[in-house]
Scaffold this motif. Structure first.
Motif, PDB file in Angstrom:
ATOM      1  N   LEU A   1      10.416  14.990  -0.853  1.00 35.46           N
ATOM      2  CA  LEU A   1       9.860  13.643  -0.731  1.00 35.46           C
ATOM      3  C   LEU A   1       8.436  13.569  -1.274  1.00 35.46           C
ATOM      4  CD1 LEU A   1      10.251  10.753   0.450  1.00 35.46           C
ATOM      5  CD2 LEU A   1       9.209  11.608   2.549  1.00 35.46           C
TER       6      LEU A   1
ATOM      7  N   GLU B   1       2.095   6.437  -3.660  1.00 36.82           N
ATOM      8  CA  GLU B   1       3.176   5.469  -3.823  1.00 36.82           C
ATOM      9  C   GLU B   1       2.981   4.576  -5.054  1.00 36.82           C
ATOM     10  OE1 GLU B   1       5.954   6.123  -2.271  1.00 36.82           O
ATOM     11  OE2 GLU B   1       6.042   4.730  -0.579  1.00 36.82           O
ATOM     12  N   ASP B   2       1.766   4.573  -5.624  1.00 39.42           N
ATOM     13  CA  ASP B   2       1.557   3.820  -6.864  1.00 39.42           C
ATOM     14  C   ASP B   2       1.755   4.712  -8.092  1.00 39.42           C
ATOM     15  OD1 ASP B   2      -0.659   5.403  -6.606  1.00 39.42           O
ATOM     16  OD2 ASP B   2      -2.122   3.775  -6.595  1.00 39.42           O
TER      17      ASP B   2
ATOM     18  N   TRP C   1       3.717  10.903   6.445  1.00 35.57           N
ATOM     19  CA  TRP C   1       5.150  10.767   6.153  1.00 35.57           C
ATOM     20  C   TRP C   1       5.998  11.258   7.315  1.00 35.57           C
ATOM     21  CZ3 TRP C   1       7.291   8.009   2.397  1.00 35.57           C
ATOM     22  CH2 TRP C   1       6.480   7.655   1.294  1.00 35.57           C
TER      23      TRP C   1
ATOM     24  N   LYS D   1      -0.966   8.131 -13.810  1.00 33.23           N
ATOM     25  CA  LYS D   1       0.340   8.408 -13.224  1.00 33.23           C
ATOM     26  C   LYS D   1       0.904   9.684 -13.848  1.00 33.23           C
ATOM     27  CE  LYS D   1       0.980   3.541 -12.354  1.00 33.23           C
ATOM     28  NZ  LYS D   1       1.699   2.312 -12.682  1.00 33.23           N
TER      29      LYS D   1
ATOM     30  N   ASP E   1      14.884   9.929  -4.046  1.00 32.60           N
ATOM     31  CA  ASP E   1      13.641   9.321  -3.564  1.00 32.60           C
ATOM     32  C   ASP E   1      12.526  10.358  -3.612  1.00 32.60           C
ATOM     33  OD1 ASP E   1      11.738   7.709  -2.403  1.00 32.60           O
ATOM     34  OD2 ASP E   1      12.582   7.785  -0.375  1.00 32.60           O
ATOM     35  N   PHE E   2      11.354   9.925  -3.905  1.00 27.90           N
ATOM     36  CA  PHE E   2      10.139  10.696  -3.640  1.00 27.90           C
ATOM     37  C   PHE E   2       8.973   9.729  -3.722  1.00 27.90           C
ATOM     38  CE2 PHE E   2      10.866  11.260  -8.249  1.00 27.90           C
ATOM     39  CZ  PHE E   2       9.629  10.972  -8.800  1.00 27.90           C
ATOM     40  N   ALA E   3       7.862  10.126  -3.153  1.00 29.64           N
ATOM     41  CA  ALA E   3       6.716   9.226  -3.090  1.00 29.64           C
ATOM     42  C   ALA E   3       6.298   8.821  -4.495  1.00 29.64           C
ATOM     43  CB  ALA E   3       5.553   9.906  -2.364  1.00 29.64           C
ATOM     44  N   GLY E   4       6.218   7.536  -4.728  1.00 33.09           N
ATOM     45  CA  GLY E   4       5.764   7.032  -6.026  1.00 33.09           C
ATOM     46  C   GLY E   4       6.862   6.916  -7.064  1.00 33.09           C
TER      47      GLY E   4
ATOM     48  N   PRO F   1       9.375   4.817  -7.826  1.00 36.90           N
ATOM     49  CA  PRO F   1       9.641   3.596  -8.608  1.00 36.90           C
ATOM     50  C   PRO F   1       8.611   3.387  -9.719  1.00 36.90           C
ATOM     51  CG  PRO F   1       9.879   3.162  -6.274  1.00 36.90           C
ATOM     52  CD  PRO F   1       9.313   4.541  -6.388  1.00 36.90           C
ATOM     53  N   GLU F   2       7.356   3.651  -9.441  1.00 37.52           N
ATOM     54  CA  GLU F   2       6.325   3.462 -10.469  1.00 37.52           C
ATOM     55  C   GLU F   2       6.542   4.407 -11.637  1.00 37.52           C
ATOM     56  OE1 GLU F   2       4.080   1.218 -10.765  1.00 37.52           O
ATOM     57  OE2 GLU F   2       4.127   0.272  -8.786  1.00 37.52           O
TER      58      GLU F   2
ATOM     59  N   TRP G   1       9.322   3.202 -13.870  1.00 39.51           N
ATOM     60  CA  TRP G   1       8.863   2.143 -14.786  1.00 39.51           C
ATOM     61  C   TRP G   1       7.912   2.703 -15.831  1.00 39.51           C
ATOM     62  CZ3 TRP G   1       7.858  -0.466  -9.536  1.00 39.51           C
ATOM     63  CH2 TRP G   1       9.067  -0.988  -9.041  1.00 39.51           C
TER      64      TRP G   1
ATOM     65  N   ARG H   1       9.290   4.266 -19.116  1.00 41.09           N
ATOM     66  CA  ARG H   1       9.808   3.376 -20.164  1.00 41.09           C
ATOM     67  C   ARG H   1       8.681   2.705 -20.940  1.00 41.09           C
ATOM     68  NH1 ARG H   1      13.219   0.161 -15.773  1.00 41.09           N
ATOM     69  NH2 ARG H   1      14.422   1.884 -14.953  1.00 41.09           N
ATOM     70  N   GLU H   2       7.453   2.973 -20.575  1.00 40.95           N
ATOM     71  CA  GLU H   2       6.362   2.207 -21.165  1.00 40.95           C
ATOM     72  C   GLU H   2       5.385   3.083 -21.939  1.00 40.95           C
ATOM     73  OE1 GLU H   2       4.900   0.343 -17.671  1.00 40.95           O
ATOM     74  OE2 GLU H   2       6.643  -0.987 -17.531  1.00 40.95           O
TER      75      GLU H   2
END
Ligand SMILES: [Zn+2]
Lengths: 953, 84
Positions: A643, A665-666, A702, A832, A848-851, A853-854, A857, A860-861
């Motif tokens: 995690l 998480e960011d 956590w 990041k 899942d792990f902390a951060g 989703p960012e 994204w 891809r950028e």
């Protein structure tokens, strides 16, 4: 007596007064503006000067009018001095000491300079809002304005060579804290203490007693009784020359205790205490606010001339310091205290030329000046002009409601009493006593205060409130005349030099709410912070607007109530510094220390580049004790690691070690380090030295909030172990000489593995085969108390191998050669994981792990990438934070740079926009001296041994 | 300086604690849209009134706690261990 004195005992010094606080057996000399003067012990600076007939102490802030004594108390706006190298000393409060060197502040051009020409000179600065109107445009003149303002501003001078002094802090937990040591405060304190409360009684002056000190015989005997009772009560701690500067939530009360040279240790305990001031942070069960009342100046033309003073000032000067305020006086009185001043003046031989009684319609219209701008005559309401050198005014009182405001109350104006009173919004834990609560005889005020004290004790103890049962006798409100401004305009704010005329003009310009007017004119914003002038300002505004004072309201009082020195706020530094068990060795062997976070560490031992070469060629050891270490136990540790880290941990075998990176998480890189598995359910996580505390908190967060069901126990063991990294091609040979119970052979103990065993006869050590430097290396964690022993054993055993100690700088060079990033150095608050070049590590196929989703994204950028850079000119080391540019466009920056002794050239890490971040791309580095140099993006982040041959050796 | 009733340590000065902000529910990773995730990261109600927040007793028991605090009066009407 020496002939150098201007005067012997002071030509205005009266014969002995019954209540005087000066010690005529202890004369002393001091210097005022280069001349020598005499005083008695117990004199304030101002009383001593007045006794010697010095009557002008400063020039006012804006108009540069001469100023004398007004209140003869801490608040006196014209009596702020430079004493030695201490600026802004309140001269009507501070006691004069032998040899004091005192100078006028704000005396530019000079105290004696003709006032008219000065007025002309500053003509352009007159009028309200002068800061805003005068100093805005043109902008290019701001430096000039600054010079002008500096000369006008009343601040003193601070020398960089000033003795820093010793300022202390203290924590106190009184049941009852009484702010104000006048009769009401003393009575409340006694009553609370008699009921078993521990009481802290805080008085701004050097002695308890308030106005009883300068009263008549009855006052003095009442005071003697009260003081004796306080002295006899062990439950009361008295702080004199101290002031409550603020009341915060839950009765957290800040008390500034100033030094009193007359008390043992200056009031700070043992004799010889060097403390100058002490900030007492008190958590009070109940706060009793008993500050008494502040006498209010009267606004009329010339009310700021030297010679115009308040009745309390006259009575203090006569009765406390035996100083004759002048020769011929006019007294303007509206109350009993003014009448008392008349008798005091007459008693000591001042001719009272006229008593102007406001209660019978008398008024003063104008104070006219003579030589030096000082008072020479007074024009009365009927036009009569009376020659005099003293005008005493006694028009009424202001309640210092500051602490009530801070406790959440909104004081209300009571027209009958012509002052503000508590508004009923106080919490149960804040009570009022004395004049701030109402009027009464001394006996009535003391009786009321005793009930307040009893209530305070009961509330602090959490028992039934006796006052609630007996219905506390409310004080009455006497009728006080509403005398604020007369027929003429005069000074309202003496410290900011704001007149009633200025306030009227401001109101007509539209600044007709009190808060706006305050900011526009700066009235009430000077050193006395509204204690003398707020109510007069409100009264003038209500006059202009036609509103009542109640409707106009007052400004909000905020902390601090009294000025606080920066030294006292800074106070004693209570931040601990950490040292490894080997730090004394480092210091004894020529280490240059650096402070990294909480740790003192060796930066190098003289020549970091040679330390690097020793490690690369032979072997070196470095103290890495500050590394964060968390001991993790339990069946669910792999879930936790999965995690927190961006990579996978499920299949880590016992004895295995993995590098991991944590993101917040960011998606921003938070920390990195290695984690090893020591047993079936036992792991050890290492963190960066600076991130140790943050990561512990993060892990606990956590576990405690998102996954309280997980069975993981975390123990921080950072300081339980001392850590030594043994690095270099001979590190295995060296470790083998001190460790016999672990097979160190390359295939038995490969790279990225951990073992436990005995090192230099110390059992229970952990050995990690990892390599921040890029060399074959072993990080040994030993119980902290054996750290120095193991360190010295390694140096002795490795002597013939050519071992050396190396410091943080050599390690930083080697990690840069190897292209290992440092979180916080090569990453920042926006970096990041993909941007940090950690693509190889991030496993987006984890659920899942902390951060995560960012990072999904981000992948891809477009984003700047961390790259290796080498300047074309190998001799130039671009300073860290040098920009990477294309023409005028910024395309990146250098995050780390050093000269590499291994490669004999400059090397860097840096961020570069993604479209340029390819091996071989040429970029321009803009150096701080504006030179532009070329650099090339390297194939790998690693400049040295990108294949890792050395590591795996 | 307010005091915070720690369910483990009792009433303590708030400078022993770290305010971790309003309690937020973590969106399901994978299902969360960017808007949902960023609301979780950055959006706070910041009411004048009652707020449920998380504090960490850093200089005490090292436990995370849930606190209901009134942002104007600083009154605290509830304090319990996090994760309950
Ligand atoms: Zn706690």
């Amino acid at each position: 007596m020496s002939a150098t004195f201007d005067t012997a005992v002071g030509i205005r010094r009266l014969p002995g007064q019954v209540g005087e606080v000066i010690d005529r057996c202890s004369p002393l000399t001091f210097t005022w503006n280069t001349r020598s003067y005499q005083a008695f012990k117990g004199d304030t600076i101002v009383s001593a000067l007045l006794a010697s007939n010095v009557t002008v102490f400063s020039r006012s802030f804006k108009y540069h009018r001469p100023r004398g004594v007004l209140t003869a108390s801490f608040l006196d706006p014209g009596c702020t001095f430079q004493v030695g190298d201490e600026p802004n000393v309140r001269g009507a409060h501070r006691r004069v000491e032998p040899g004091m060197v005192i100078r006028a502040q704000n005396g530019w051009p000079s105290l004696r300079y003709d006032v008219k020409s000065v007025n002309q000179l500053v003509g352009r600065f007159l009028g309200p809002g002068f800061y805003y109107k005068t100093f805005m445009r043109p902008e290019r003149l701001w430096p000039v304005y600054e010079q002008v303002l500096k000369r006008f501003a009343s601040g003193g001078k601070v020398s960089v060579d000033s003795d820093r002094g010793y300022y202390d802090k203290r924590y106190a937990h009184p049941d009852v804290l009484v702010a104000g040591g006048g009769p009401a405060g003393i009575a409340a304190a006694l009553s609370a203490a008699e009921r078993g409360a521990e009481v802290l009684l805080v008085e701004e002056e050097y002695e308890l007693g308030g106005h009883l000190r300068w009263g008549g015989q009855a006052s003095r005997s009442a005071l003697a009784e009260l003081r004796a009772a306080v002295a006899g009560h062990p439950g009361i701690e008295v702080l004199t020359n101290s002031v409550v500067t603020g009341r915060y939530d839950d009765n957290w009360v800040a008390v500034m205790q100033r030094r009193d040279p007359e008390l043992p240790g200056g009031g700070f305990g043992p004799a010889g205490s060097p403390v100058r001031e002490r900030l007492v942070k008190a958590r009070a069960g109940v706060l009793v606010v008993a500050p008494g009342l502040v006498e209010r100046p009267y606004v009329f033309e010339g009310n700021d001339r030297p010679g115009v003073l308040l009745s309390t000032a006259a009575r203090r000067l006569i009765n406390l310091w035996a100083v004759k305020p002048g020769e011929r006086a006019v007294v303007f009185t509206a109350n009993a205290d003014g009448d008392e001043a008349v008798s005091d003046l007459e008693r000591v031989g001042v001719e009272v030329a006229e008593v102007v009684d406001a209660r019978r319609g008398g008024d003063v219209v104008r104070a006219t000046g003579g030589r030096n701008g000082a008072l020479s005559a007074v024009v009365l309401g009927d036009g009569t002009k009376i020659d005099c050198d003293v005008l005493v005014t006694a028009v009424g009182w202001t309640a210092p409601t500051s602490l009530l405001n801070m406790a959440g109350d909104k004081p209300v104006y009571e027209p009958r009493a012509a002052r503000f009173l508590p508004g009923g919004g106080l919490p149960d834990t804040v009570l009022v006593a004395g004049g701030i609560a109402g009027d009464g005889s001394l006996g009535e005020l003391v009786a009321h205060a005793r009930v307040v004290g009893a209530t305070a004790a009961a509330r602090a103890a959490g028992v039934a409130d006796p006052a609630a049962a007996s219905h506390s006798p409310a004080l009455r409100l006497d009728e006080h005349p509403a005398l604020f401004r007369g027929r003429t305009h005069g000074m309202v704010d003496f410290s900011e030099d704001v007149s009633s005329k200025d306030l009227v003009a401001a109101a007509r310009e539209g600044y007709d709410s009190i808060e706006l007017m305050k900011r526009y004119t700066t009235a009430t914003m000077g050193p006395s912070q509204g204690k003398l002038e707020t109510v007069n300002a409100v009264a003038v505004l209500s006059e202009v607007t036609g509103r009542t004072i109640e409707e106009t309201g007052t400004t909000v009082w905020r902390p601090p109530y009294a000025p606080i020195s920066l030294g006292a706020l800074g106070g004693r530094i209570l931040e601990p510094v950490r040292r490894s068990p080997m730090q004394p060795w480092h210091e004894a062997h020529g280490a240059r220390s650096l402070v990294a976070g909480q740790w003192v560490r060796p930066d190098h031992y003289g020549d970091p580049e040679s330390e690097v070469l020793t490690v690369r060629e032979r072997v070196g050891i470095i103290d890495v004790t500050p590394l964060g270490k968390l001991d993790l136990r339990g069946p669910d540790v792999p879930d936790l690691l999965n995690l927190l880290y961006v990579n996978k941990w499920s299949k880590l075998a016992i004895g295995g070690v993995r590098y991991g990176v944590m993101c917040a998480e960011d998606g921003v890189v938070l920390d990195d380090g290695v984690t090893g598995r020591l047993g079936e359910e036992h792991y050890v996580m290492s963190t960066t030295s600076s991130g140790a505390a943050t990561v512990w908190e993060w892990v606990e967060g956590w576990l405690q909030t998102e996954h309280p069901d997980w069975r993981v126990h975390v123990t921080p063991v950072s300081t339980a172990f001392a850590s030594v990294n043994i690095a270099g091609p001979r590190s295995r040979d060296l470790l083998a000489r001190v460790c016999s119970d672990v097979d160190l052979a390359g295939d038995a103990f490969p790279y990225m593995h951990v073992r436990s065993g005995t090192v230099a006869d110390v059992p229970g050590c952990w050995m990690w085969r990892i390599g921040f430097t890029g060399e074959l290396s072993y990080e040994v964690h030993v119980p902290a108390s054996y750290g120095l022993h193991v360190w010295e054993a390694l140096l002795i055993e490795g002597e013939d191998l050519g071992v050396c100690a190396f410091g943080v700088e050599a390690q930083r060079i080697m990690r840069l050669e190897k292209g290992h990033l440092i979180v916080g150095q090569d990453t920042d608050g926006l970096t990041k994981a993909f941007g940090a070049g950690l693509d190889w590590l991030v496993k987006l196929d984890k659920v899942d792990f902390a951060g995560k989703p960012e990072l999904v994204w981000q992948e891809r950028e477009e984003y700047p990438r961390l790259v290796g850079l080498q300047p074309e000119d190998p001799a130039i080391v671009p300073p860290e934070s040098s920009l990477l540019v294309e023409g005028n466009r910024i395309v990146g920056r250098v995050t780390s740079s050093r000269h590499s002794p291994t490669l004999r050239r400059s090397i860097c890490l840096g961020f570069l926009d993604s479209e340029l971040a390819f091996a071989g791309t040429g970029v321009t580095v803009l150096l701080p001296d504006a030179r532009r140099i070329r650099a090339r993006v390297t194939q790998h982040l690693a400049h040295f041994d990108p294949e890792g041959v050395h590591l795996r050796g | 300086m307010i005091r915070i009733p720690c369910p483990f340590c009792g009433l303590r000065n708030c400078d022993e604690f770290v305010n971790k902000g309003e309690s937020k529910r973590r969106p399901a990773v994978g299902a969360a849209s960017r808007e949902e995730w960023r609301a979780y990261l950055y959006d706070r109600v910041n009411p004048e009134g009652w707020v449920r927040e998380r504090w960490y007793h850093r200089a005490g028991c090292r436990r995370y706690i849930k606190v209901e605090r009134h942002t104007f009066t600083n009154e605290i009407r509830r304090s319990e261990p996090a994760g309950t």
